[in-house]
Scaffold this motif. Structure first.
Motif, PDB file in Angstrom:
ATOM      1  N   HIS A  41      11.701  26.110  12.609  1.00 43.30           N
ATOM      2  CA  HIS A  41      10.543  24.629  12.772  1.00 43.30           C
ATOM      3  C   HIS A  41      10.574  24.703  11.413  1.00 43.30           C
ATOM      4  N   LEU A  42      10.134  23.019  11.508  1.00 44.35           N
ATOM      5  CA  LEU A  42      10.052  21.876  10.715  1.00 44.35           C
ATOM      6  C   LEU A  42       8.559  21.704  10.728  1.00 44.35           C
ATOM      7  N   PRO A  43       8.649  22.284   8.988  1.00 43.36           N
ATOM      8  CA  PRO A  43       7.021  22.003   8.173  1.00 43.36           C
ATOM      9  C   PRO A  43       6.438  20.386   8.150  1.00 43.36           C
ATOM     10  N   CYS A  44       5.178  19.765   7.986  1.00 41.04           N
ATOM     11  CA  CYS A  44       5.068  18.818   7.814  1.00 41.04           C
ATOM     12  C   CYS A  44       2.998  18.650   7.486  1.00 41.04           C
ATOM     13  N   MET A  45       2.953  19.236   6.415  1.00 40.44           N
ATOM     14  CA  MET A  45       1.681  19.199   6.147  1.00 40.44           C
ATOM     15  C   MET A  45       1.606  18.391   5.795  1.00 40.44           C
ATOM     16  N   PHE A  46      -0.391  17.469   5.935  1.00 34.69           N
ATOM     17  CA  PHE A  46      -0.842  15.806   5.251  1.00 34.69           C
ATOM     18  C   PHE A  46      -2.132  16.767   5.470  1.00 34.69           C
ATOM     19  N   ALA A  47      -2.632  15.628   4.230  1.00 32.90           N
ATOM     20  CA  ALA A  47      -4.265  15.141   4.436  1.00 32.90           C
ATOM     21  C   ALA A  47      -4.298  13.704   4.018  1.00 32.90           C
ATOM     22  N   LEU A  48      -6.092  13.329   5.067  1.00 27.15           N
ATOM     23  CA  LEU A  48      -6.073  12.132   4.799  1.00 27.15           C
ATOM     24  C   LEU A  48      -7.472  12.483   4.350  1.00 27.15           C
ATOM     25  N   SER A  49      -7.314  11.103   3.869  1.00 25.69           N
ATOM     26  CA  SER A  49      -8.610  10.258   2.592  1.00 25.69           C
ATOM     27  C   SER A  49     -10.021  10.436   4.092  1.00 25.69           C
ATOM     28  N   GLY A 107      -4.414   3.566   8.697  1.00 26.36           N
ATOM     29  CA  GLY A 107      -5.225   2.877   7.893  1.00 26.36           C
ATOM     30  C   GLY A 107      -4.274   2.019   7.149  1.00 26.36           C
ATOM     31  N   SER A 108      -4.302   2.447   6.225  1.00 28.71           N
ATOM     32  CA  SER A 108      -3.519   1.956   5.147  1.00 28.71           C
ATOM     33  C   SER A 108      -3.084   2.764   4.070  1.00 28.71           C
ATOM     34  N   GLY A 109      -2.613   3.759   4.662  1.00 29.39           N
ATOM     35  CA  GLY A 109      -1.563   5.226   4.340  1.00 29.39           C
ATOM     36  C   GLY A 109      -0.904   5.146   4.909  1.00 29.39           C
ATOM     37  N   ALA A 110       0.240   5.472   4.304  1.00 30.22           N
ATOM     38  CA  ALA A 110       1.946   5.618   4.969  1.00 30.22           C
ATOM     39  C   ALA A 110       2.521   6.385   4.158  1.00 30.22           C
ATOM     40  N   VAL A 111       2.844   7.773   4.340  1.00 31.03           N
ATOM     41  CA  VAL A 111       3.233   8.555   3.284  1.00 31.03           C
ATOM     42  C   VAL A 111       4.840   9.526   4.221  1.00 31.03           C
ATOM     43  N   LYS A 112       5.935   9.737   3.529  1.00 34.69           N
ATOM     44  CA  LYS A 112       7.448  10.409   4.284  1.00 34.69           C
ATOM     45  C   LYS A 112       7.535  11.666   3.763  1.00 34.69           C
ATOM     46  N   THR A 113       8.099  12.277   4.578  1.00 38.33           N
ATOM     47  CA  THR A 113       9.121  13.268   3.565  1.00 38.33           C
ATOM     48  C   THR A 113      10.197  13.784   4.299  1.00 38.33           C
ATOM     49  N   ILE A 114      11.120  14.458   3.403  1.00 37.71           N
ATOM     50  CA  ILE A 114      12.908  14.814   4.161  1.00 37.71           C
ATOM     51  C   ILE A 114      12.755  16.537   4.788  1.00 37.71           C
ATOM     52  N   LEU A 167      -3.838   7.087  14.166  1.00 41.16           N
ATOM     53  CA  LEU A 167      -2.866   8.195  13.950  1.00 41.16           C
ATOM     54  C   LEU A 167      -1.973   8.235  13.950  1.00 41.16           C
ATOM     55  N   PHE A 168      -0.946   7.919  13.637  1.00 36.81           N
ATOM     56  CA  PHE A 168       0.781   8.127  13.558  1.00 36.81           C
ATOM     57  C   PHE A 168       1.569   8.818  13.406  1.00 36.81           C
ATOM     58  N   PHE A 227       0.713  -1.448  -0.460  1.00 37.73           N
ATOM     59  CA  PHE A 227       0.196   0.471   0.242  1.00 37.73           C
ATOM     60  C   PHE A 227       0.839   0.938  -0.297  1.00 37.73           C
ATOM     61  N   THR A 228       0.423   2.707  -0.454  1.00 34.89           N
ATOM     62  CA  THR A 228       0.969   3.485  -0.225  1.00 34.89           C
ATOM     63  C   THR A 228       0.005   4.175   0.281  1.00 34.89           C
ATOM     64  N   GLY A 229      -1.419   4.152  -0.013  1.00 31.57           N
ATOM     65  CA  GLY A 229      -2.139   4.213   1.032  1.00 31.57           C
ATOM     66  C   GLY A 229      -2.597   5.768   0.445  1.00 31.57           C
ATOM     67  N   SER A 230      -4.152   6.400   1.150  1.00 32.30           N
ATOM     68  CA  SER A 230      -4.646   8.006   0.724  1.00 32.30           C
ATOM     69  C   SER A 230      -3.988   9.240   1.671  1.00 32.30           C
ATOM     70  N   VAL A 231      -2.781   8.194   1.916  1.00 34.49           N
ATOM     71  CA  VAL A 231      -2.451   9.837   2.833  1.00 34.49           C
ATOM     72  C   VAL A 231      -1.595  10.586   2.270  1.00 34.49           C
ATOM     73  N   ASN A 232      -1.952  11.782   1.769  1.00 30.37           N
ATOM     74  CA  ASN A 232      -0.736  12.227   0.750  1.00 30.37           C
ATOM     75  C   ASN A 232      -0.289  13.960   1.785  1.00 30.37           C
ATOM     76  N   ILE A 233       1.180  13.791   1.723  1.00 30.06           N
ATOM     77  CA  ILE A 233       1.855  15.901   2.986  1.00 30.06           C
ATOM     78  C   ILE A 233       2.010  15.965   1.937  1.00 30.06           C
ATOM     79  N   THR A 234       1.544  17.353   2.429  1.00 27.81           N
ATOM     80  CA  THR A 234       1.799  18.128   1.004  1.00 27.81           C
ATOM     81  C   THR A 234       2.894  19.126   1.374  1.00 27.81           C
ATOM     82  N   THR A 235       4.027  18.820   2.421  1.00 31.14           N
ATOM     83  CA  THR A 235       4.780  19.467   2.434  1.00 31.14           C
ATOM     84  C   THR A 235       5.846  18.844   1.547  1.00 31.14           C
ATOM     85  N   PRO A 236       7.003  19.756   0.306  1.00 26.80           N
ATOM     86  CA  PRO A 236       8.099  20.122  -0.070  1.00 26.80           C
ATOM     87  C   PRO A 236       9.086  19.270   0.115  1.00 26.80           C
TER      88      PRO A 236
END
Length: 265
Positions: A163-171, A251-258, A178-179, A141-150
Motif C-alpha cells: 500500500h503506497l499512501p498519498c492523501m491530499f487536500a484541495l482548496s 487548476g493552479s495547484g501542483a504538488v508531489k510526494t515521494i 483533477l489530475f 505557482f505552487t498552488g493550494s493543493v496540499n499532500i498531507t502524506t509525508p
C-alpha cells in the motif's frame, strides 16, 4: 585555467563535431517554482578520443539564443566548478558522480521564475566538441493543493500487496479537472522518470499502459476526489523495489510526494 578555457570556448572559438556525440535531443523542460528541475545531457565518447574531458553548461540569451549570457557550471580535469554563477550558487549540481561515463546532466534546486531560459550543454574531448540546447520553463505557482502524506519508506514481503499512501487536500477555490499520476523514478537523486504507470484524469483511470504492473496496480479509493490518491500493488516482486512519486494537479495547484518501496524476498 578552467575559467580561461571556458572563456576561450565562449568568445569566438567555433564548435566542431568530432567523435563526441550528445544523445539527448533538444527539448523544453517545465517545472514548478520551488521544485528541483533536471536538465539532461547524455553523451558518448569515441575510444579514439584523447585529452581531458571538459563540460560546460552555459546560459544563453538573444533573439536566437546566440549570445552566451554566463557560465553556469564547469567540469574540467576531473574538477567541478559550481560557484561561477552567483544566482545559482549552491543550487546547481551535476547529477552523476561519474561524469566520464557519459552523463553531464544537472539539477537546479529551488528553481525560480528568473531561472527560466535557454541552457546549453557543451561537451569537449579532443578532437570533438558538441553542444545541445535545453529550454527551461518555470511555472509561477505552487498552488493550494496540499499532500498531507509525508515522504516515507514502505516495506512489504514478496508476493504480498503493498500500500503506497498519498492523501491530499484541495482548496475550495481550485477549479478545473483533477489530475493524479504515479511515476517510478530513477537516477542518483531520483530525478529521472522511469515510467508512469497509473493515472487519474478527469475522473477516468488509466492503469494498463505499463505491462509489468498491468492488473496489479489499483487506486484504493472509489472516490479519489475525496482526497485519497493512494494505490495498492498486488503480488509485489523484488523488481518493484524503488522510488515512487505521487503527483496531484488541479487548476493552479501542483504538488508531489515521494514513497520508497522496499520488497523483501
Amino acid at each position: 585555467m578552467v575559467l580561461l578555457l571556458g572563456f576561450l570556448l565562449l568568445w569566438g572559438v567555433p564548435d566542431f563535431t568530432g567523435s563526441v556525440n550528445i544523445t539527448t535531443p533538444e527539448q523544453t523542460i517545465q517545472e514548478a517554482q520551488g521544485e528541483t528541475v533536471h536538465l539532461p545531457c547524455m553523451f558518448v565518447l569515441n575510444r579514439e578520443d584523447q585529452g581531458p574531458l571538459d563540460i560546460e553548461w552555459l546560459r544563453l540569451s538573444g533573439p536566437n539564443d546566440q549570445v552566451v549570457d554566463r557560465v553556469v557550471i564547469l567540469y574540467s580535469a576531473d574538477k567541478i566548478s559550481d560557484d561561477v554563477y552567483p544566482d545559482l550558487k549552491g543550487r546547481v549540481h551535476f547529477t552523476s558522480h561519474d561524469i566520464r561515463s557519459g552523463d553531464a546532466s544537472i539539477n537546479v534546486t529551488n528553481v525560480q521564475l528568473s531561472d527560466a531560459g535557454t541552457y546549453q550543454c557543451r561537451v569537449k574531448e579532443n578532437p570533438g566538441t558538441v553542444n545541445r540546447n535545453i529550454k527551461l520553463a518555470v511555472t509561477g505557482f505552487t498552488g493550494s493543493v496540499n499532500i498531507t502524506t509525508p515522504e516515507q519508506t514502505i516495506q512489504e514481503a514478496q508476493g504480498k500487496t503493498a500500500h503506497l499512501p498519498c492523501m491530499f487536500a484541495l482548496s475550495p477555490d481550485d477549479e478545473g479537472p483533477l489530475f493524479i499520476d504515479w511515476m517510478q523514478l530513477t537516477g542518483p537523486e531520483n530525478e529521472v522518470v522511469n515510467r508512469m504507470f497509473i493515472v487519474n484524469l478527469a475522473d477516468k483511470i488509466y492503469d494498463d499502459f505499463y505491462q509489468d504492473m498491468k492488473g496489479r496496480v489499483k487506486f484504493t479509493s472509489n472516490d479519489i476526489r475525496s482526497g485519497d490518491a493512494s494505490i495498492n500493488i498486488s503480488n509485489v516482486q523484488l523488481s518493484d523495489t524503488g522510488t515512487y512519486q505521487c503527483g496531484v494537479f488541479q487548476g493552479s495547484g501542483a504538488v508531489k510526494t515521494i514513497i520508497q518501496l522496499t520488497v523483501v524476498g
